[in-house]
Design a protein around this motif. Structure first.
Motif, short mmCIF file in Angstrom:
data_model
loop_
_atom_site.label_atom_id
_atom_site.label_comp_id
_atom_site.label_asym_id
_atom_site.label_seq_id
_atom_site.Cartn_x
_atom_site.Cartn_y
_atom_site.Cartn_z
N LEU A 108 45.69 160.80 69.91
CA LEU A 108 44.79 161.86 70.37
C LEU A 108 45.46 162.73 71.43
O LEU A 108 45.24 163.94 71.47
CB LEU A 108 43.50 161.24 70.93
N ASP A 109 46.30 162.13 72.26
CA ASP A 109 47.03 162.90 73.26
C ASP A 109 47.98 163.90 72.58
O ASP A 109 48.10 165.06 72.98
CB ASP A 109 47.83 161.97 74.17
N LYS A 110 48.63 163.44 71.52
CA LYS A 110 49.54 164.31 70.74
C LYS A 110 48.76 165.46 70.10
O LYS A 110 49.21 166.61 70.11
CB LYS A 110 50.23 163.48 69.66
N ILE A 111 47.60 165.15 69.52
CA ILE A 111 46.78 166.18 68.88
C ILE A 111 46.30 167.19 69.92
O ILE A 111 46.32 168.41 69.67
CB ILE A 111 45.58 165.53 68.16
N LYS A 112 45.91 166.70 71.08
CA LYS A 112 45.44 167.60 72.14
C LYS A 112 46.56 168.52 72.61
O LYS A 112 46.35 169.72 72.84
CB LYS A 112 44.90 166.77 73.30
N SER A 113 47.75 167.97 72.75
CA SER A 113 48.88 168.75 73.24
C SER A 113 49.34 169.79 72.24
O SER A 113 49.68 170.93 72.61
CB SER A 113 50.05 167.82 73.59
N SER A 114 49.36 169.41 70.97
CA SER A 114 49.89 170.31 69.93
C SER A 114 48.82 171.22 69.33
O SER A 114 49.15 172.25 68.72
CB SER A 114 50.52 169.49 68.80
N GLY A 115 47.55 170.81 69.47
CA GLY A 115 46.47 171.57 68.86
C GLY A 115 46.42 171.40 67.36
O GLY A 115 45.83 172.22 66.65
N ALA A 116 47.04 170.33 66.85
CA ALA A 116 47.10 170.14 65.39
C ALA A 116 47.08 168.65 65.05
O ALA A 116 47.52 167.80 65.84
CB ALA A 116 48.34 170.79 64.82
N ILE A 117 46.57 168.33 63.87
CA ILE A 117 46.62 166.98 63.33
C ILE A 117 47.27 167.04 61.95
O ILE A 117 47.04 168.00 61.19
CB ILE A 117 45.20 166.35 63.22
N THR A 118 48.09 166.06 61.64
CA THR A 118 48.75 166.02 60.34
C THR A 118 48.19 164.89 59.51
O THR A 118 48.22 163.73 59.91
CB THR A 118 50.28 165.84 60.49
N ILE A 119 47.65 165.25 58.36
CA ILE A 119 47.04 164.30 57.43
C ILE A 119 47.98 164.06 56.26
O ILE A 119 48.47 165.01 55.64
CB ILE A 119 45.69 164.84 56.92
N GLY A 120 48.24 162.80 55.98
CA GLY A 120 49.04 162.45 54.81
C GLY A 120 48.13 162.28 53.60
O GLY A 120 47.06 161.67 53.71
N TYR A 121 48.53 162.84 52.47
CA TYR A 121 47.71 162.73 51.26
C TYR A 121 48.59 162.39 50.07
O TYR A 121 49.80 162.59 50.08
CB TYR A 121 46.96 164.04 50.99
N ARG A 122 47.96 161.83 49.04
CA ARG A 122 48.65 161.51 47.79
C ARG A 122 48.41 162.62 46.79
O ARG A 122 47.35 163.24 46.77
CB ARG A 122 48.15 160.18 47.22
N GLU A 123 49.37 162.85 45.93
CA GLU A 123 49.27 163.94 44.96
C GLU A 123 48.61 163.52 43.66
O GLU A 123 48.21 164.38 42.86
CB GLU A 123 50.65 164.52 44.69
N ALA A 124 48.51 162.20 43.41
CA ALA A 124 47.97 161.76 42.11
C ALA A 124 47.21 160.45 42.22
O ALA A 124 47.26 159.63 41.32
CB ALA A 124 49.09 161.63 41.10
N SER A 125 46.47 160.24 43.32
CA SER A 125 45.68 159.02 43.48
C SER A 125 44.20 159.34 43.33
O SER A 125 43.41 159.27 44.28
CB SER A 125 45.96 158.36 44.84
N ILE A 126 43.82 159.71 42.11
CA ILE A 126 42.43 160.03 41.79
C ILE A 126 41.57 158.76 41.91
O ILE A 126 41.99 157.72 41.44
CB ILE A 126 42.33 160.59 40.36
N PRO A 127 40.39 158.82 42.55
CA PRO A 127 39.73 159.97 43.17
C PRO A 127 39.90 160.01 44.68
O PRO A 127 39.20 160.75 45.37
CB PRO A 127 38.27 159.72 42.81
N PHE A 128 40.81 159.21 45.21
CA PHE A 128 40.95 159.09 46.66
C PHE A 128 41.61 160.31 47.28
O PHE A 128 41.14 160.85 48.28
CB PHE A 128 41.75 157.83 47.01
#
Length: 302
Positions: free
Chosen positions: A35-55
């Motif tokens: 949360l400290d990193k997100i607050k400092s940068s103003g951004a959050i990075t989400i990892g996602y899968r390209e073919a893990s239907i339906p998740f």
């Protein structure tokens, strides 16, 4: 043994492991590196899968969509509220079975919103939210192919590199003395291609992920499951190990959605309704095990 403690300010009955976690609040960043990193940068990075239907997968417009992405959207909303940063930028980074844990460990990805199994070995490297799904590893085969796991004797089977199915396939091979050859593909899409093109007689993966690939195939009826199933697999959202403040926030969001009924609505949207890209319905109702986890949120594994 880690001590289970009640987290002040969170949903009654929600337990988290490790040291006492703080209630997610505007000052939570001081107690959470993420949360400290997100607050400092103003951004959050989400990892996602390209073919893990339906998740987690790429929708028709090539943007990430899915059940886990919807859950993470609610978490991002809470982060914006807790940090008083309504304009937090959300960055998306594709991950696969091999690099998802290293990308969490390096801090490149703040939270992985895919279809990742929580197990004791992985808990040594990363942390998981309360369970968001319960699955079983199974074999997917061509409908005119093998009828039972015994029919795989001496055949070539495929699993996805970095998936927990690698260990399950190896265990089945040793226990049943089937002598099949295990090939590891780079991702689920390649594993599925090996099955459909006849380069592998069976593809082992968690049943729901296979169901998604089957439903999206040009001819779903050409594929079927073998009757055998193995173990219970608990899925969770994945993030850096030891960040009690971040885990408290994530678990509180999910647990409150489970208590309010919103979680089941989101589940119905992705598992029991037509979904992109082809409008297929996975027709995958809530299991009794997942119902129990909704009633009693936990990150425990068998």
């Amino acid at each position: 043994m880690k001590k289970l403690v009640q987290v002040p300010g969170l949903l009654p009955g929600l337990l988290v492991s490790g040291l006492l976690a703080v209630s997610p609040s505007p000052s939570a960043a001081a107690d959470s590196p993420t949360l400290d990193k997100i607050k400092s940068s103003g951004a959050i990075t989400i990892g996602y899968r390209e073919a893990s239907i339906p998740f987690s997968y790429l929708g028709p417009d090539q943007k990430p969509v899915g059940f886990s992405l919807d859950l993470c959207a609610a978490i991002v909303d809470r982060i914006k509220e807790a940090l008083k940063l309504p304009n937090v930028k959300v960055n998306y980074t594709p991950v696969n079975s091999s690099n998802r844990i290293p990308l969490i460990q390096s801090g490149t990805v703040d939270i992985e919103c895919g279809g990742t199994a929580n197990d004791k070995k992985r808990q040594e490297q990363v942390s998981f939210s309360v369970a968001t799904f319960v699955s079983q590893p199974r074999w997917l085969v061509k409908a005119d192919g093998p009828k039972t796991a015994a029919d795989l004797k001496g055949k070539t089977v495929v699993v996805t590199q970095g998936s927990n199915a690698v260990g399950f396939a190896q265990g089945v091979n040793a226990k049943e003395q089937l002598g099949f050859t295990i090939v590891q593909a780079k991702d689920h899409a390649e594993s599925f291609l090996m099955l459909t093109t006849g380069r592998a007689s069976a593809f082992m993966e968690d049943d729901i992920l296979l169901a998604g690939l089957k439903a999206a195939a040009p001819n779903p009826n050409a594929l079927t499951f073998l009757p055998e199933g193995y173990a219970k697999i608990y899925y969770g959202l994945m993030f850096t190990k030891g960040d009690a403040g971040f885990k408290a926030l994530v678990d509180d969001v999910l647990s409150k959605q489970m208590a309010s009924g919103q979680f089941e609505k989101t589940y119905a949207k992705w598992f029991n309704s037509p979904i992109p890209p082809k409008g297929e319905n996975l027709a995958f109702p809530l299991s009794e095990t997942l119902k129990d986890r909704i009633a009693h949120p936990s990150d425990a594994v068998d």
